[in-house]
Design an enzyme around this catalytic site. Structure first.
Site, PDB file in Angstrom:
ATOM      1  CB  CYS A  67      -0.897  -0.002   1.231  1.00  0.00           C
ATOM      2  SG  CYS A  67      -2.025   1.411   1.287  1.00  0.00           S
ATOM      3  CB  CYS A  71      -1.792   4.023   7.961  1.00  0.00           C
ATOM      4  SG  CYS A  71      -2.951   4.600   6.686  1.00  0.00           S
ATOM      5  CB  CYS A  74      -1.080  -0.039   8.246  1.00  0.00           C
ATOM      6  SG  CYS A  74      -1.653  -1.343   7.126  1.00  0.00           S
ATOM      7  CB  CYS A 111     -15.338  -8.055   6.168  1.00  0.00           C
ATOM      8  SG  CYS A 111     -16.792  -7.823   7.215  1.00  0.00           S
ATOM      9  CB  CYS A 142     -18.359  -5.813   4.813  1.00  0.00           C
ATOM     10  SG  CYS A 142     -17.490  -4.352   5.443  1.00  0.00           S
ATOM     11  CB  CYS A 202     -18.362  -0.836   8.392  1.00  0.00           C
ATOM     12  SG  CYS A 202     -17.317  -1.610   9.653  1.00  0.00           S
ATOM     13  NE  ARG A 274     -17.768  -6.193  13.222  1.00  0.00           N
ATOM     14  CZ  ARG A 274     -18.220  -5.910  12.008  1.00  0.00           C
ATOM     15  NH1 ARG A 274     -17.483  -5.208  11.181  1.00  0.00           N
ATOM     16  NH2 ARG A 274     -19.424  -6.306  11.639  1.00  0.00           N
TER      17      ARG A 274
END
Length: 331
Positions: A67, A71, A74, A111, A142, A202, A274
């Site tokens: 990616c 972040c 991550c 998901c 999802c 979400c 969640r």
């Protein structure tokens, strides 16, 4: 119950839905004496939900690593030391094979996550085929694919997508300490495109990234003050991964984490809250307090994208011990 009545037989009246929470109000909630906070959260929780029910979802990484975002939490960022090796997008049939396993294990929502800044056209077409296949299995769908524009959101809706995950992560004020490659407004714009397309939202955040209490309150305020509350609100406990900038972040007190669950339940009374990443490192007692504070959804399976998740056997044993039951269907 001893008298044979349902768990909701003596539930209080539903709490009013608000979109005007101040950060100061939420800080006051977070600082309530713990018994008072838990009472308020549980009272609101049982006004809308069966307090003995937990909704089960399964999360699969369909495209791991590589990616371009930075972040700080991550391991899939290509910009971090020891980042996860980039892999190609999974084949549709392989994803459907995993979805069948998830359904057999009791999941009702499947998901799918891809480590992208935003999906390319050819990839979006493949993801739409995955969504259509998972829907045919009778599962809710999802995905989390990064940023979307209006047309991409509509494509996903046409494929039958039920939920789109796109977290705010933290408060607007602290956001720049965690991410520099996309803005807070970028995230809000994606949420707007998803909502306008008629897809359920979400959206949640992460606790334990070095943020202060004001930032934790600011995250909850940002979520609760969206024009429509997210249907699902994942509250994640940072998983400290070697090679990421937050690998040495301070641990969060379990009770402080439970307070965040309670604040989410009180401010977003009709949302599924969640209990998401970080459960692997939580005791059964901490998870139980989270359920009492209003968490009523968990991810089920051995991994959450690239980080560990409690074994299904442990989850079943805990829920059985608590006398709670599961539901595969989200809402």
């Amino acid at each position: 119950m001893a008298d044979g009545s349902s768990p909701l037989a003596h539930s209080p009246a539903p709490a009013p839905t608000r979109h005007d929470w101040s950060v100061a109000e939420i800080q006051t909630l977070l600082n309530l004496p713990f018994p008072e906070l838990m009472f308020r959260a549980q009272s609101i929780h049982r006004a809308t939900f069966d307090p003995t029910e937990i909704q089960i979802s399964t999360l699969l990484s369909i495209k791991t690593g590589g990616c371009p975002e930075d972040c700080a939490y991550c391991p899939q960022s290509a910009l971090h030391e020891d980042s996860v090796k980039a892999e190609k997008l999974m084949a549709v049939e392989k994803v459907l094979e995993e979805a069948r396993k998830a359904k057999a294990a009791g999941a009702g929502r499947f998901c799918m996550g891809a480590a992208w800044r935003s999906p390319k056209e050819r990839d979006l077409e493949t993801v739409c085929a995955m969504i259509e296949g998972v829907k045919e299995l009778g599962l809710e769908t999802c995905v989390t694919l990064g940023m979307l524009d209006d047309n991409q959101a509509l494509r996903l809706k046409d494929a039958g997508l039920d939920y789109y995950n796109h977290n705010l992560d933290t408060s607007p004020e602290y956001y720049g300490e965690i991410i520099s490659t996309r803005t807070y407004q970028d995230r809000l714009d994606t949420l707007s495109s998803v909502r306008d397309a008629g897809i359920n939202v979400c959206c949640g955040g992460i606790v334990g990234m070095g943020e202060g209490e004001t930032d934790r309150a600011g995250l909850i305020a940002s979520l609760a003050n969206l024009p429509t509350h997210p249907e699902s609100v994942p509250i994640n406990l940072l998983v400290r991964v070697e090679g990421t900038p937050l690998a040495k972040a301070d641990e969060v007190s379990p009770l402080d984490f439970v307070r965040m669950i309670a604040a989410a339940r009180i401010t977003m009374p009709k949302s599924r809250v969640r209990l998401a990443a970080g459960r692997e490192n939580m005791t059964d007692e901490t998870q139980t307090l989270c359920f009492l504070a209003g968490a009523n959804s968990i991810f089920y399976g051995e991994r959450l994208l690239t980080t560990p998740n409690p074994q299904a056997q442990r989850d079943r044993a805990l829920l059985d011990n608590l006398g709670m039951h599961t539901t595969g269907i989200g809402l």
